[in-house]
Every structure is written in C-alpha cells, then in structure tokens.
Design a protein around this motif. Structure first.
Motif, short mmCIF file in Angstrom:
data_model
loop_
_atom_site.label_atom_id
_atom_site.label_comp_id
_atom_site.label_asym_id
_atom_site.label_seq_id
_atom_site.Cartn_x
_atom_site.Cartn_y
_atom_site.Cartn_z
N TRP A 298 0.88 -1.07 -0.16
CA TRP A 298 -0.01 -0.08 0.07
C TRP A 298 1.04 1.26 0.06
O TRP A 298 0.39 2.36 -0.69
CB TRP A 298 -0.82 -0.15 1.20
N ALA A 299 2.09 1.26 0.80
CA ALA A 299 2.96 2.30 0.59
C ALA A 299 3.48 2.61 -0.79
O ALA A 299 3.74 3.80 -1.00
CB ALA A 299 4.11 2.08 1.68
N ASP A 300 3.54 1.54 -1.51
CA ASP A 300 4.07 1.97 -2.90
C ASP A 300 2.87 2.54 -3.63
O ASP A 300 3.44 3.11 -4.72
CB ASP A 300 4.42 0.56 -3.60
N VAL A 301 1.63 2.52 -3.44
CA VAL A 301 0.67 2.84 -4.50
C VAL A 301 0.57 4.54 -4.74
O VAL A 301 0.56 5.05 -5.47
CB VAL A 301 -0.82 2.25 -3.71
N GLY A 302 0.76 5.04 -3.40
CA GLY A 302 1.00 6.70 -3.56
C GLY A 302 -0.49 7.39 -3.79
O GLY A 302 -1.40 6.93 -3.66
N PRO A 303 -0.22 8.08 -4.81
CA PRO A 303 -1.42 9.01 -5.29
C PRO A 303 -2.14 8.25 -6.10
O PRO A 303 -3.42 8.63 -6.49
CB PRO A 303 -0.71 10.06 -6.23
N TYR A 304 -2.02 7.05 -6.74
CA TYR A 304 -2.75 6.20 -7.30
C TYR A 304 -3.84 5.66 -6.60
O TYR A 304 -4.89 5.20 -6.91
CB TYR A 304 -2.02 4.97 -8.03
N GLY A 305 -3.64 5.37 -5.23
CA GLY A 305 -4.69 4.93 -4.40
C GLY A 305 -6.00 5.60 -4.58
O GLY A 305 -7.16 4.74 -4.82
N PRO A 306 -6.19 6.80 -4.27
CA PRO A 306 -7.80 7.27 -4.56
C PRO A 306 -8.16 7.13 -5.96
O PRO A 306 -9.45 6.77 -6.17
CB PRO A 306 -7.54 8.74 -4.23
N LEU A 307 -7.32 7.15 -6.98
CA LEU A 307 -7.91 7.12 -8.40
C LEU A 307 -8.27 5.42 -8.81
O LEU A 307 -9.12 5.34 -9.47
CB LEU A 307 -6.91 7.54 -9.39
N ALA A 317 -11.62 9.29 -21.60
CA ALA A 317 -11.24 10.62 -21.93
C ALA A 317 -12.04 11.71 -21.41
O ALA A 317 -11.65 12.95 -20.96
CB ALA A 317 -10.86 10.79 -23.27
N SER A 318 -13.33 11.38 -21.44
CA SER A 318 -14.09 12.58 -20.85
C SER A 318 -14.05 12.64 -19.45
O SER A 318 -14.38 14.01 -18.89
CB SER A 318 -15.61 12.01 -21.17
N ALA A 319 -13.63 11.88 -18.83
CA ALA A 319 -13.34 12.13 -17.32
C ALA A 319 -12.05 12.86 -16.89
O ALA A 319 -11.93 13.13 -15.80
CB ALA A 319 -13.27 10.81 -16.78
N LEU A 320 -11.21 13.07 -17.90
CA LEU A 320 -10.01 13.83 -17.54
C LEU A 320 -10.37 15.31 -17.24
O LEU A 320 -11.41 15.88 -18.02
CB LEU A 320 -8.92 13.93 -18.94
N PRO A 321 -9.67 15.88 -16.43
CA PRO A 321 -9.82 17.32 -16.13
C PRO A 321 -9.74 18.31 -17.45
O PRO A 321 -8.91 18.10 -18.33
CB PRO A 321 -8.75 17.70 -15.24
N VAL A 322 -10.46 19.37 -17.56
CA VAL A 322 -10.53 19.89 -18.76
C VAL A 322 -9.46 20.80 -19.07
O VAL A 322 -8.93 21.05 -20.20
CB VAL A 322 -11.64 21.28 -18.78
N GLU A 323 -8.29 21.15 -18.03
CA GLU A 323 -7.29 21.58 -18.04
C GLU A 323 -6.11 20.76 -18.99
O GLU A 323 -5.53 21.38 -19.69
CB GLU A 323 -6.45 22.08 -16.63
N LEU A 324 -6.14 19.53 -18.57
CA LEU A 324 -5.39 18.61 -19.32
C LEU A 324 -5.76 18.19 -20.68
O LEU A 324 -4.86 18.20 -21.65
CB LEU A 324 -5.21 17.16 -18.54
N LEU A 390 -3.09 15.14 -11.17
CA LEU A 390 -4.19 14.03 -11.14
C LEU A 390 -4.39 13.59 -12.34
O LEU A 390 -4.71 12.46 -12.61
CB LEU A 390 -5.30 14.71 -10.40
N GLY A 391 -4.85 14.46 -13.34
CA GLY A 391 -5.03 13.97 -14.77
C GLY A 391 -4.06 13.41 -15.61
O GLY A 391 -4.56 12.37 -16.01
N LEU A 392 -2.86 13.68 -15.18
CA LEU A 392 -1.78 12.64 -15.92
C LEU A 392 -1.79 11.17 -15.14
O LEU A 392 -1.59 10.24 -15.83
CB LEU A 392 -0.37 13.45 -15.47
N ILE A 393 -2.17 11.11 -13.97
CA ILE A 393 -2.22 9.85 -13.33
C ILE A 393 -3.37 9.22 -13.76
O ILE A 393 -3.23 8.04 -13.95
CB ILE A 393 -2.41 10.14 -11.76
N MET A 394 -4.70 9.93 -13.91
CA MET A 394 -5.55 9.43 -14.37
C MET A 394 -5.37 8.64 -15.87
O MET A 394 -5.66 7.65 -16.21
CB MET A 394 -6.61 10.15 -14.52
N MET A 395 -4.46 9.24 -16.77
CA MET A 395 -4.03 9.08 -17.93
C MET A 395 -3.39 7.53 -18.02
O MET A 395 -3.44 6.65 -18.84
CB MET A 395 -3.33 10.02 -18.65
N ASP A 396 -2.44 7.42 -17.00
CA ASP A 396 -1.75 6.39 -16.70
C ASP A 396 -2.56 5.09 -16.66
O ASP A 396 -2.49 3.96 -16.99
CB ASP A 396 -0.57 6.59 -15.48
#
Length: 404
Positions: A298-307, A317-324, A390-396
């Motif tokens: 779980w410590a490895d997951v980091g910011p991916y956890g919530p997403l 793609a529609s879920a990505l932030p408009v800024e990204l 956050l948007g870039l992590i969602m893309m991953d």
C-alpha cells in the motif's frame, strides 16, 4: 478407505505393466506411488524423495488442462526439467475430479490392453478416494467466512467474525496484514482451474514467517491471505512473503499467466481486516497496471490509491480534467505533456527536471512557457498544478487498462 486398500492396487498395476505408476491429487501432489521400474526420471525421483515434484513440473501438468479431461491423455515431455512423457488418466467420481493416475510412457509404447488395465484400476480406485477427501463442505464454508470478513456489508462481516470466533487461533490476530494474489496478464487462454490450483499450491507451499497465524481463501479469481501476529508485521516481511508466493506461482503458471500480489497496511484486529484487504486489492491492481511490479505494498501505491477506486469503465477521456484536455488537444506529439509530467513529478524543480529530461534549463522553461501560451494555463498556480498532475495519473490508469 485406507492406504492399505489403494497402495496394493497401485503396486499391482505397476507390476503388471512393468512401469512406474503414481496417483496424484488434483493439485498434482503425490498420494500413492509404486516402486521404480527403470523408467524413472528426475521429476519422479524428486517427487518420491520430497513429496513435491517441483513447481515447474506441476505447472506443466496443469497447463495441459487435465482438470477438464474425462479420458486418458498424454503429458508431453519437458526436457528443461528432465520430465519424460506420461499417460495420465483422470480419476472421477460423479463428475468430480479426485486425482490423476499417471504411468510412465516415454516411448509411447502403451498398448490398448495395458490402457484397459489402467482404466480398470481407475474405476476401482475412484470410490476409494471419495472416502479420503477431507470435509470439502467444511473447508468451503470456512473460506467463505474468511471472504465475508472483508465484505463491504458490516452485517456480513460481523456474522463471519462470529462464525470464525470459536476457532482458537483467532486470539493470534491482534494485528492483521492482508495479501491479495491474482493474475495480471494471460499469454493465451488459460483454464480457471489451472489458476486456482496454482494459487492453492503457492499459498500452501509458501508458509508465512515465524509464528505468524494465517487465514486464507482461494478462488479461481484470486487468493486472500490474512496474516496475524502480536505486533504489526514489518513491510519487508509481508512483501517478502508475497514475493515468495508470486515466484512459486510463476513456475506453476508454465508461461500461461502472470501472477501479481498486493499487500495492505497492518491493522488492529480481524474486525478491521476489511481495511487492509481493500488496500491489498488496490495495491495488486496498481502493481499490474501503473507500477509495473509483481508485488506492491500500500505504501508503494501513493497517489494512485484514490484514483484506483474509480470504476474502470468510468476511466475515459471524458473524465480527464478540462485543463489537461486543453493541453492534449494542441500537443499532438506529446512532447509538452511529457515535459509537464516530469516538471510536476520533480516538485516543479527546474534543475531536477532538466537533469531528468537531459535538456538545458533554458529549453525546459521555453517549453513550460509554450504550455502557458497555447493553453492559457498558469503553471504557477497550485490548484492548476494539482489538477494537471491528477489528470496525468488518470491517463496512466487509462493506458494501463488498454494494455491489459
């Protein structure tokens, strides 16, 4: 039925055929074996000496789909480990697979009359093996109770805890760590039974360290392990145990699938097992998707956890932030996007980002300036940076889903 009734039948068949004979359980663990007849190979010798043919041999047998066989078939040779060809006959009772009777046949010389003798022995042995099966219903009920311990429904969890309560071992679970084991990728279609047998073998063979208590439940979809102790289990210990399970499974997979495991954070008591199990499940998903690892904590997951809690079918793609999306619309070569990713990953440090990208700092600032000019985004604004990251992590996560 006792060993005294089955073992003579194995010896009699082997003597009649002048070939080595063995009866294995469905997980390819040896139950009965005849004497050698000069046809033994290294795998048979190891199985006799250690009661374990080795994960590669077991995986090779399971990979032939023996769970689905209803008649005799051939286990082909596996030269890498010195396994010679065998004829395998499934031992079934009312459709259920109870075991496999294997006869050495390196030169494919078994005759029809010899195969008939083998089938007759199987017919006699089948009802005997039925009486030897441990309480399948009890074992299944226990595994279901363990899975219910991590249910999303509080009432189901409380009932499971009460059902398991009489077990004297439960006082050894002052602290609990969950390990979730499954399959990341399959190289080709693979039977669910192969996966389940590999899971069961790996978690049984790889014993937890020291005085650790253990509850485990296995299905074709994955294995859940709850490890208990008087103190929280160190990350290195739980990770090491998960790694051993994955390595055993990798050999058992025979190249058909890729095992992966996730490890949760220790919690106090079985009544909170749902928390560490949830983390282990998400860590497994992260390992197989964005982390590129076979084991993740779980410590490895980091910011991916919530997403990772976002349902996979809603990651589009529609879920990505408009800024990204504004940046992606104009950055067709992705050079600016990758520059932005490195900049955010390095805490917006110019020197660190330049070094990571192997570019001059002037080039970096030029690209960042172009992002602002073309999109109207202010990269000095903390909220904008957060949304873009956050948007870039969602893309991953989206790209990982496509790869799988």
């Amino acid at each position: 039925m006792s060993d005294n009734e089955i073992q003579p039948l194995v010896d009699q068949l082997a003597q009649q055929l002048q070939r080595s004979v063995v009866i294995n359980d469905p997980a390819v663990r040896m139950l009965y074996s005849s004497a050698h007849f000069g046809d033994e190979d290294p795998v048979r010798v190891q199985a006799i000496l250690h009661r374990d043919a080795g994960p590669k041999a077991i995986g090779h047998v399971l990979a032939q789909g023996v769970w689905t066989w209803t008649t005799a078939g051939v286990i082909p040779p596996y030269e890498e480990i010195g396994l010679k060809a065998r004829v395998a006959v499934p031992i079934r009772w009312r459709g259920d697979l109870l075991g496999l009777l294997l006869v050495m046949d390196a030169d494919s010389s078994l005759t029809a009359s010899e195969l008939a003798a083998i089938n007759e022995t199987v017919r006699i042995v089948a009802p005997m093996l039925v009486g030897q099966r441990p309480g399948d219903d009890d074992a299944a009920a226990r595994e279901q109770a363990i899975r219910d311990l991590v249910s999303t429904e509080p009432t189901v969890r409380r009932r499971a805890l009460a059902d398991l309560g009489p077990d004297a071992e439960l006082n050894r679970f002052a602290h609990v760590t969950a390990i979730d084991v499954g399959v990341a990728l399959t190289a080709e279609p693979v039977g669910a039974s192969h996966v389940e047998m590999a899971l069961r073998d790996a978690v049984t063979f790889s014993r937890p360290p020291g005085p650790t208590a253990e509850l485990r439940a296995v299905t074709a979809g994955g294995a859940l392990l709850l490890l208990g102790g008087a103190a929280p289990m160190p990350d290195s210990v739980s990770r090491g145990h998960a790694q051993r399970i994955v390595e055993r499974m990798r050999d058992l997979a025979a190249g058909r699938f890729t095992p992966v495991a996730g490890v949760g954070f220790p919690v106090a008591g079985l009544d909170r097992a749902v928390e560490t199990a949830d983390q282990a499940r998400l860590a497994r998903r992260a390992a197989s998707s964005v982390l590129g690892a076979d084991v993740a904590t779980w410590a490895d997951v980091g910011p991916y956890g919530p997403l990772l809690r976002i349902p996979a079918d809603e990651l589009s793609a529609s879920a990505l932030p408009v800024e990204l999306r504004r940046l992606l619309d104009i950055d067709h070569g992705q050079k600016l996007t990758e520059t932005l990713r490195a900049y955010l990953d390095h805490a917006c440090s110019g020197p660190a980002t330049s070094e990571a990208l192997h570019i001059h700092r002037t080039t970096l600032y030029y690209r960042l300036g172009r992002i602002g000019e073309l999109t109207g985004l202010d990269l000095a604004d903390g909220r904008t940076r957060l949304v873009l990251h956050l948007g870039l992590i969602m893309m991953d996560l989206m790209q990982a889903r496509v790869r799988q």
